[in-house]
Design an enzyme around this catalytic site. Structure first.
Site, PDB file in Angstrom:
ATOM      1  N   THR A  14       0.835  -1.203   0.000  1.00 61.61           N
ATOM      2  CA  THR A  14       0.000   0.000   0.000  1.00 61.61           C
ATOM      3  C   THR A  14       0.867   1.249   0.000  1.00 61.61           C
ATOM      4  O   THR A  14       0.597   2.224  -0.730  1.00 61.61           O
ATOM      5  CB  THR A  14      -0.922   0.001   1.228  1.00 61.61           C
ATOM      6  N   SER A  38       1.428  -9.468  -2.779  1.00 60.91           N
ATOM      7  CA  SER A  38       0.068  -8.953  -2.626  1.00 60.91           C
ATOM      8  C   SER A  38      -0.921 -10.100  -2.773  1.00 60.91           C
ATOM      9  O   SER A  38      -1.252 -10.502  -3.888  1.00 60.91           O
ATOM     10  CB  SER A  38      -0.217  -7.862  -3.671  1.00 60.91           C
ATOM     11  N   CYS A  42      -6.386 -13.095   4.455  1.00 58.66           N
ATOM     12  CA  CYS A  42      -7.588 -13.518   5.194  1.00 58.66           C
ATOM     13  C   CYS A  42      -8.391 -14.575   4.446  1.00 58.66           C
ATOM     14  O   CYS A  42      -9.283 -15.198   5.028  1.00 58.66           O
ATOM     15  CB  CYS A  42      -8.480 -12.309   5.490  1.00 58.66           C
ATOM     16  N   THR A 272      10.131   5.645  13.343  1.00 60.25           N
ATOM     17  CA  THR A 272      10.754   4.950  14.470  1.00 60.25           C
ATOM     18  C   THR A 272      11.651   5.903  15.242  1.00 60.25           C
ATOM     19  O   THR A 272      11.716   7.104  14.955  1.00 60.25           O
ATOM     20  CB  THR A 272      11.573   3.742  13.976  1.00 60.25           C
ATOM     21  N   VAL A 274      14.700   6.106  15.043  1.00 55.87           N
ATOM     22  CA  VAL A 274      15.815   6.517  14.173  1.00 55.87           C
ATOM     23  C   VAL A 274      15.243   7.291  12.995  1.00 55.87           C
ATOM     24  O   VAL A 274      14.335   6.812  12.302  1.00 55.87           O
ATOM     25  CB  VAL A 274      16.605   5.289  13.670  1.00 55.87           C
ATOM     26  N   ILE A 277      13.631   6.275   9.254  1.00 60.66           N
ATOM     27  CA  ILE A 277      13.201   4.877   9.243  1.00 60.66           C
ATOM     28  C   ILE A 277      11.788   4.821   9.826  1.00 60.66           C
ATOM     29  O   ILE A 277      11.555   5.251  10.955  1.00 60.66           O
ATOM     30  CB  ILE A 277      14.144   3.969  10.054  1.00 60.66           C
TER      31      ILE A 277
END
Length: 816
Positions: A14, A38, A42, A272, A274, A277
């Site tokens: 996505t 992809s 489910c 994150t 960092v 990232i």
């Protein structure tokens, strides 16, 4: 700008597509250690079960088509083995084992989660699988296709576990589910999960709740599953669905901050610790919007939303904040749909957040329009403001749209009053003029305002039945199909003229089928000066479902008779059968329609009634037993229960002779050692002749079946006092005569041993081995503060109706 993305599927793919839409000229590299980027994760259980016939239907995009459409450098079977934040590059291992480095300006981690596979003995045996990706799916599908799978065991009763159970059943296997908790589907509360339990039993699935697997072994071609309790199951295939953990190895080794729940810590921009990232999906933790505390959320919808948001932040440098997810989920369990959102009551307890709760049972659409099916909704909300905390819904149709509306209300900070204000679309095939969600809001608002003082089914479990008058407001026919022990039946229509029978100075608990008549009865009594009146929330339907035992063995719903031979079908066709459509009718509609029809047919003729009330279907056997009629068959299809009952002789005309092959029932009222011995001697003697024997233990008799080593249980002050005064187990029983401060009992046991006579405990064990049924009186347990956990494991809990049914089938009934 060069963007490197680790991991495809929901979040990573996505984000890659969104980055391309935002920046046509960016360099985008998508690295995936597997072969697929992809696919419909489910949908994997449904392909295994054959519901999805074609494997290729699972793939939404191939690496080639995705790469061409979005101009993305897609590299499958390229595993990132190291992140170097200082150099701003990653080290990648290719399928052939060679390694190379790739630089980045912005890096996105979407590694997902790994299935839990505990280090149990034998867990790597052939035939034991986890299900997480396409490779797992292929292995399971191949195993089922090449081997004869008659018995399947699913360990873990989460969403994937239940979907696998259904699809293995669909593939022709007999399925057992093992779950260490006391319920399936952890996101919902026990009272709602109990409906799922009953549905699974109706489908022939065996439930082993509160059971932990200790090890696996093999015996011939079968796998043996050994429980810590000592019980053993056999299976041809085992699916482990114990749960997942965030895949954080790369992040940890790169020095990224790991949060308190074990997921990758991210900011509100999904960055994150960092710089440059980012992380999304199952691997991250993020504060829950309602509690503010970090949590892990393994759902596809939030991962896709995070992928869209993080792409914008990677391209436009942190401009879009992520609002967090409240955990909105849905699952198909055979014919049932189960969905939840927000915080269930048990989660609110864990967080020490005060709350109130409500239960409502409605039809999925107008009852007079065909195929209206039951829909149960539970709400949790703030006891002061009514702020909505969570919603759960179990039903057949319309579950998804109600939960979606509740989820949006919660995410907008709404209250139970906002549910009332929703302007629903209405036409008979789709809803009612008062939508089930509006009804749920009205009931919750009545609870908060005090207009309807309520009691929950759990609170009722701890009520001293001697101190409260419990009134069943249903009809006499409904009452005959099952009731709360100790209840007095005063139908709502008779409540006003019979109010003199109700004490003014005693707490009153009213109940009906689903709560509506209980509410009306509450208003009637409050207007007449009764100050301590409460209504059982959710009515008898919620109570009976929640306290129903989870019994293993044959399916609860009897199979229909489609496979009878032609001669049997011809015979049956000659029997006059009146067919009644009671679909969409709420209690007491189905039972009233049944009684009216039975009154009009002659002995030997039948009534076939179709109902969407699962409670009516469960109680049809009891109704038949109590009225002298015969239950011929029960079948169920997508929430429609078809019951066929044949009219029999009036019960009062039945004659029992000493030559009838009947059972024996004994009422154990005493806890005297000598009387207990006599009871088990008689029971064993009767059982030895092949007769069905039942012992009903009530009041002091409960002491005879107490465990020697009992677990610690919570008791109120009266329960503790009873516990101190009563014998703690059978070895503490006294003689009825010549006890001599306990010396008589010890002498009795000594002489019995010397004479080679079995001890009381040995006789009791022999009785159980011979199939003697031990029933403990629920009312007596409540009065004397005795908990189920204190009694022998083989004891079942029942009430007067249970005993009366056994006694009615017996030609000997002894009171001791």
């Amino acid at each position: 700008m060069k963007h490197v993305i680790i991991g495809g599927v929901a979040g990573g793919a996505t984000a890659a597509a969104r980055i391309r839409r935002a920046d046509e000229f960016a360099e985008i590299i998508l690295l995936e250690k597997g072969r697929y980027i992809s696919y419909a994760n489910c949908g994997l259980p449904y392909y295994i079960g054959g519901v999805i016939a074609e494997r290729e239907s699972l793939f939404l995009q191939t690496p080639q088509s995705f790469g061409e459409r979005f101009n993305v450098d897609v590299r499958v079977e390229n595993e990132v083995i190291r992140i170097n934040p200082q150099k701003k590059n990653v080290t990648i291992r290719k399928k052939d084992g060679s390694e190379y480095d790739e630089s980045y300006d912005k890096l996105l981690l979407s590694p997902g989660a790994n299935p839990v596979r505990p280090p149990l003995e034998g867990i790597d045996l052939d035939g034991i699988f986890t299900l997480r990706d396409v490779n797992d799916t292929d292995r399971i599908k191949d195993y089922i296709s090449t081997k004869e799978v008659k018995q399947a065991v699913v360990v873990g009763a989460g969403f994937i576990g239940l979907e696998m159970a259904e699809n293995l059943h669909h593939a022709g296997a007999r399925v057992s589910i093992v779950e260490m908790n006391d319920q399936v589907m952890a996101p919902i509360d026990f009272s709602m999960a109990a409906q799922v339990h009953q549905h699974l039993l109706q489908k022939g699935v065996e439930l082993y709740l509160e059971q932990s697997v200790e090890r696996f072994s093999r015996k011939g071609d079968q796998i043996m599953i050994h429980f810590r309790s000592g019980e053993t199951l056999y299976a041809d295939i085992v699916i482990l669905s114990i749960g997942v953990r965030p895949a954080t190895v790369l992040a940890k080794e790169a020095g990224l901050k790991i949060g308190e729940t074990g997921g990758i810590w991210v900011s509100e921009y999904l960055e994150t610790s960092v710089k440059d990232i980012y992380a999304v999906g199952d691997a991250i933790e993020y504060p829950h919007p309602l509690t503010g505390k970090p949590w892990l959320n393994y759902l596809a919808n939030p991962a896709n939303r995070q992928g869209r948001i993080v792409a914008d932040n990677m391209v436009f440098d942190n401009q879009t904040k992520y609002e967090g997810a409240i955990g909105t989920s849905i699952a198909k369990v055979f014919d049932l749909t189960v969905a939840s959102t927000g915080l269930a009551a048990k989660r609110l307890k864990q967080f020490d957040i005060p709350y109130r709760e409500s239960w409502t049972h409605s039809g999925s659409h107008a009852g007079y329009y065909p195929d209206a099916l039951p829909l149960s909704i539970k709400l949790t909300f703030d006891p002061q403001s009514g702020k909505l905390y969570g919603g759960q819904c179990v039903g057949y149709d319309g579950v998804d749209k109600r939960i979606d509306q509740i989820a949006l209300t919660i995410k907008k900070g709404g209250t139970i009053y906002d549910l009332i204000k929703i302007e629903h679309t209405y036409a008979p095939p789709f809803s009612s003029a008062k939508d089930p969600l509006a009804i749920a809001g009205y009931v919750a608002s009545n609870i908060l305002s005090g207009a309807m003082p309520g009691m929950t089914w759990r609170q009722l479990q701890h009520v001293n039945r001697d101190e409260v008058m419990i009134i069943d407001l249903r009809t006499k026919d409904e009452f005959s199909m099952g009731y709360i022990p100790g209840a007095v039946n005063i139908p709502l229509g008779e409540l006003r003229r019979r109010s003199s029978e109700i004490p003014v100075n005693k707490p009153i608990l009213l109940y009906c089928a689903i709560g509506l008549r209980g509410y009306l009865g509450t208003k009637i009594l409050l207007a007449r000066g009764y100050s301590n009146v409460r209504n059982l929330l959710g009515g008898y339907k919620t109570y009976a479902t929640a306290v129903a035992p989870v019994e293993r063995g044959e399916p609860v719903i009897l199979p229909d008779r489609k496979n009878e031979n032609i001669e049997q079908q011809d015979t049956r066709a000659e029997i006059k059968t009146v067919r009644i459509d009671a679909c969409g009718l709420q209690c007491p509609g189905p039972v009233l329609r049944l009684k009216q029809a039975m009154d009009k047919v002659d002995e030997g003729e039948r009534v076939e009634i179709v109902s969407t009330d699962a409670g009516f279907a469960r109680d049809a056997q009891s109704w038949s037993n109590s009225t002298g009629n015969s239950l011929i068959s029960m079948s169920e299809e997508r929430g429609r229960f078809t019951v066929v009952i044949e009219k029999g002789n009036a019960k009062s005309c039945e004659t029992v002779t000493s030559r009838d092959s009947k059972g024996k029932t004994l009422i154990m009222f005493s806890d005297d050692l000598d009387k207990a011995l006599a009871t088990f001697v008689l029971a064993n003697g009767a059982a030895a002749t092949g007769e069905k024997v039942t012992i009903f233990f009530t009041f002091w008799g409960l002491n005879v079946i107490k465990k020697t080593d009992k677990p610690k249980v919570k008791k109120d002050i009266l329960g503790k006092m009873f516990g101190m005064m009563l014998p703690s187990n059978s070895r503490k029983l006294k003689l009825s005569k010549m006890n001599m401060f306990g010396m008589g009992g010890r002498m009795m046991r000594y002489i019995m041993k010397q004479k080679g006579i079995e001890s009381l405990e040995s006789l009791r064990e022999q009785a159980l081995e011979q199939g003697v049924e031990f029933i403990a009186c629920q009312m007596s347990m409540d009065v004397m503060g005795v908990k189920k956990e204190e009694l022998l494991d083989d004891v079942t809990i029942g009430g007067v109706a249970t005993y009366m049914e056994r006694a009615d089938k017996a030609n000997v009934n002894l009171f001791i």
